[in-house]
Design a protein around this motif. Structure first.
Motif, PDB file in Angstrom:
ATOM      1  N   ASP A   1      47.571  28.904  35.761  1.00  0.00           N
ATOM      2  CA  ASP A   1      47.033  29.705  36.869  1.00  0.00           C
ATOM      3  C   ASP A   1      45.897  30.604  36.420  1.00  0.00           C
ATOM      4  O   ASP A   1      45.829  31.785  36.766  1.00  0.00           O
ATOM      5  N   ALA A   2      44.989  30.044  35.604  1.00  0.00           N
ATOM      6  CA  ALA A   2      43.830  30.796  35.100  1.00  0.00           C
ATOM      7  C   ALA A   2      42.544  30.124  35.568  1.00  0.00           C
ATOM      8  O   ALA A   2      42.555  29.026  36.125  1.00  0.00           O
ATOM      9  N   TRP A   3      41.415  30.804  35.337  1.00  0.00           N
ATOM     10  CA  TRP A   3      40.112  30.216  35.606  1.00  0.00           C
ATOM     11  C   TRP A   3      39.268  30.324  34.349  1.00  0.00           C
ATOM     12  O   TRP A   3      39.593  31.066  33.418  1.00  0.00           O
ATOM     13  N   GLY A   4      38.165  29.581  34.308  1.00  0.00           N
ATOM     14  CA  GLY A   4      37.284  29.654  33.156  1.00  0.00           C
ATOM     15  C   GLY A   4      36.014  28.859  33.380  1.00  0.00           C
ATOM     16  O   GLY A   4      35.870  28.158  34.388  1.00  0.00           O
ATOM     17  N   VAL A   5      35.080  28.980  32.432  1.00  0.00           N
ATOM     18  CA  VAL A   5      33.787  28.285  32.511  1.00  0.00           C
ATOM     19  C   VAL A   5      33.809  27.108  31.544  1.00  0.00           C
ATOM     20  O   VAL A   5      33.934  27.289  30.335  1.00  0.00           O
TER      21      VAL A   5
ATOM     22  N   SER B   1      34.265  37.186  45.202  1.00  0.00           N
ATOM     23  CA  SER B   1      33.497  38.355  44.747  1.00  0.00           C
ATOM     24  C   SER B   1      33.811  38.661  43.288  1.00  0.00           C
ATOM     25  O   SER B   1      34.801  38.182  42.721  1.00  0.00           O
ATOM     26  N   ASP B   2      32.956  39.488  42.672  1.00  0.00           N
ATOM     27  CA  ASP B   2      33.192  39.910  41.293  1.00  0.00           C
ATOM     28  C   ASP B   2      34.543  40.607  41.157  1.00  0.00           C
ATOM     29  O   ASP B   2      35.275  40.389  40.183  1.00  0.00           O
ATOM     30  N   GLU B   3      34.869  41.449  42.126  1.00  0.00           N
ATOM     31  CA  GLU B   3      36.101  42.238  42.051  1.00  0.00           C
ATOM     32  C   GLU B   3      37.330  41.336  42.045  1.00  0.00           C
ATOM     33  O   GLU B   3      38.273  41.534  41.274  1.00  0.00           O
ATOM     34  N   VAL B   4      37.319  40.342  42.927  1.00  0.00           N
ATOM     35  CA  VAL B   4      38.454  39.415  42.997  1.00  0.00           C
ATOM     36  C   VAL B   4      38.580  38.624  41.691  1.00  0.00           C
ATOM     37  O   VAL B   4      39.676  38.454  41.145  1.00  0.00           O
ATOM     38  N   LEU B   5      37.441  38.144  41.170  1.00  0.00           N
ATOM     39  CA  LEU B   5      37.462  37.317  39.966  1.00  0.00           C
ATOM     40  C   LEU B   5      37.947  38.105  38.754  1.00  0.00           C
ATOM     41  O   LEU B   5      38.673  37.566  37.906  1.00  0.00           O
ATOM     42  N   ARG B   6      37.570  39.373  38.688  1.00  0.00           N
ATOM     43  CA  ARG B   6      37.970  40.198  37.543  1.00  0.00           C
ATOM     44  C   ARG B   6      39.486  40.421  37.498  1.00  0.00           C
ATOM     45  O   ARG B   6      40.046  40.688  36.427  1.00  0.00           O
ATOM     46  N   ASP B   7      40.141  40.318  38.625  1.00  0.00           N
ATOM     47  CA  ASP B   7      41.589  40.552  38.675  1.00  0.00           C
ATOM     48  C   ASP B   7      42.406  39.308  38.319  1.00  0.00           C
ATOM     49  O   ASP B   7      43.627  39.390  38.181  1.00  0.00           O
TER      50      ASP B   7
ATOM     51  N   THR C   1      39.505  41.244  33.511  1.00  0.00           N
ATOM     52  CA  THR C   1      40.213  42.291  32.760  1.00  0.00           C
ATOM     53  C   THR C   1      41.432  41.717  32.034  1.00  0.00           C
ATOM     54  O   THR C   1      41.918  42.300  31.080  1.00  0.00           O
ATOM     55  N   ARG C   2      41.932  40.568  32.512  1.00  0.00           N
ATOM     56  CA  ARG C   2      43.031  39.871  31.836  1.00  0.00           C
ATOM     57  C   ARG C   2      42.524  38.506  31.373  1.00  0.00           C
ATOM     58  O   ARG C   2      41.956  37.759  32.158  1.00  0.00           O
ATOM     59  N   TYR C   3      42.729  38.224  30.102  1.00  0.00           N
ATOM     60  CA  TYR C   3      42.206  36.954  29.600  1.00  0.00           C
ATOM     61  C   TYR C   3      42.997  36.488  28.388  1.00  0.00           C
ATOM     62  O   TYR C   3      43.726  37.253  27.744  1.00  0.00           O
TER      63      TYR C   3
END
Length: 292
Positions: A231-235, A184-190, A212-214
């Protein structure tokens, strides 16, 4: 009204400052101010609202700005057409590229380009995806190649799509996100995000952080290394990460926008004569994207 006055008007409108415009045009501030005053006198209207050292376009200035940009673009096209008729080509070409396509491809194409067009010196610089259009518009480079996130109606730039490139929201194969059936958007934003950053002052909403953290980088390759190790994600673009996906070092996040498509473009200044080497390079990139 002459072209130097029009150029002064557009540059001051873009920078909001006579001093900054003078630095960009490499001319004297007094000369620039006099050019604007002469233009305002001829048009019998104020083109700027003045507040201290800050200049903003008046209503009249806003009304003529786009026409003035088009006038400068037309002037550039006329000069390039005359250059083409006389058979003159640049002996030196500056090219900016992003790293959405594999570095090995660019090394191969660069060597072949140099061998096929020995009369021209090619300078190829790596740049952030978000800065490509601006580098061409401000004439810091002649051509640019890369992902086009947000094409704008800019008379200074011609966009030539060379193919589609798939952008994927990914995380490492061991990240908790890849274990979720739906994110979900909420999970991804964290979660920590690796994002693309750029120097161009014009905001591009497509490149703004989602989380919110990047942490920001100017290249996809740096983003990739961070996603694999921090331990990050990205496009990221598929051509850059396909082997990581096959080896399951990376996983596509099951999010609504986990997979999108963008144009891969050649950016050219409006009116710029297309060097035959750039035609060759564009064709080779088009073939790669089509086969991919």
């Amino acid at each position: 009204m002459n072209l130097s006055q029009v150029e002064a008007f557009c540059t001051i409108a873009d920078t909001g400052s006579v001093s900054q415009a003078a630095r960009q045009l490499n001319c004297n501030r007094t000369k620039l101010s006099m050019a604007i005053k002469a233009l305002e006198k001829e048009l019998d209207t104020e083109l700027f609202a003045r507040s201290g050292n800050k200049l903003t376009l008046s209503e009249a200035g806003k009304a003529i700005y786009k026409d003035c940009e088009n006038l400068l673009a037309t002037s550039a096209r006329i000069k390039q057409t005359c250059s083409q008729v006389s058979g003159e080509f640049n002996a030196e070409v500056w090219i900016a590229r992003d790293d959405s396509l594999p570095d090995e491809l660019w090394q191969d194409l660069t060597h072949r380009l140099n061998n096929n067009f020995p009369a021209t010196s090619f300078n190829i610089v790596l740049a952030s995806t978000g800065d490509l259009a601006n580098l061409v518009a401000t004439q810091q480079v002649d051509f640019a190649f890369g992902v086009d996130y947000e094409r704008v109606d800019d008379p200074k730039i011609t966009y030539n799509p060379l193919g589609k490139i798939r952008m994927m929201s990914v995380c490492s194969g061991e990240h908790s996100l890849c274990k979720l059936r739906r994110v979900s958007d909420e999970v991804l934003r964290d979660e920590m995000q690796a994002v693309m950053v750029y120097l161009n002052e014009k905001d591009n909403p497509e490149l703004q952080p989602f989380s919110t953290r990047y942490i920001g980088f100017s290249s996809f390759d740096y983003m990739l290394n961070t996603i694999l190790t921090e331990d990050a994600w990205g496009v990221l673009p598929e051509p850059l990460i396909r082997h990581h996906l096959r080896q399951q070092n990376l996983a596509v996040i099951r999010h609504t926008y986990g997979l999108t498509q963008e144009d891969y473009c050649m950016f050219t200044a409006s009116g710029m004569q297309e060097h035959p080497g750039m035609t060759w390079l564009a064709d080779k990139l088009n073939e790669f994207l089509f086969d991919f």
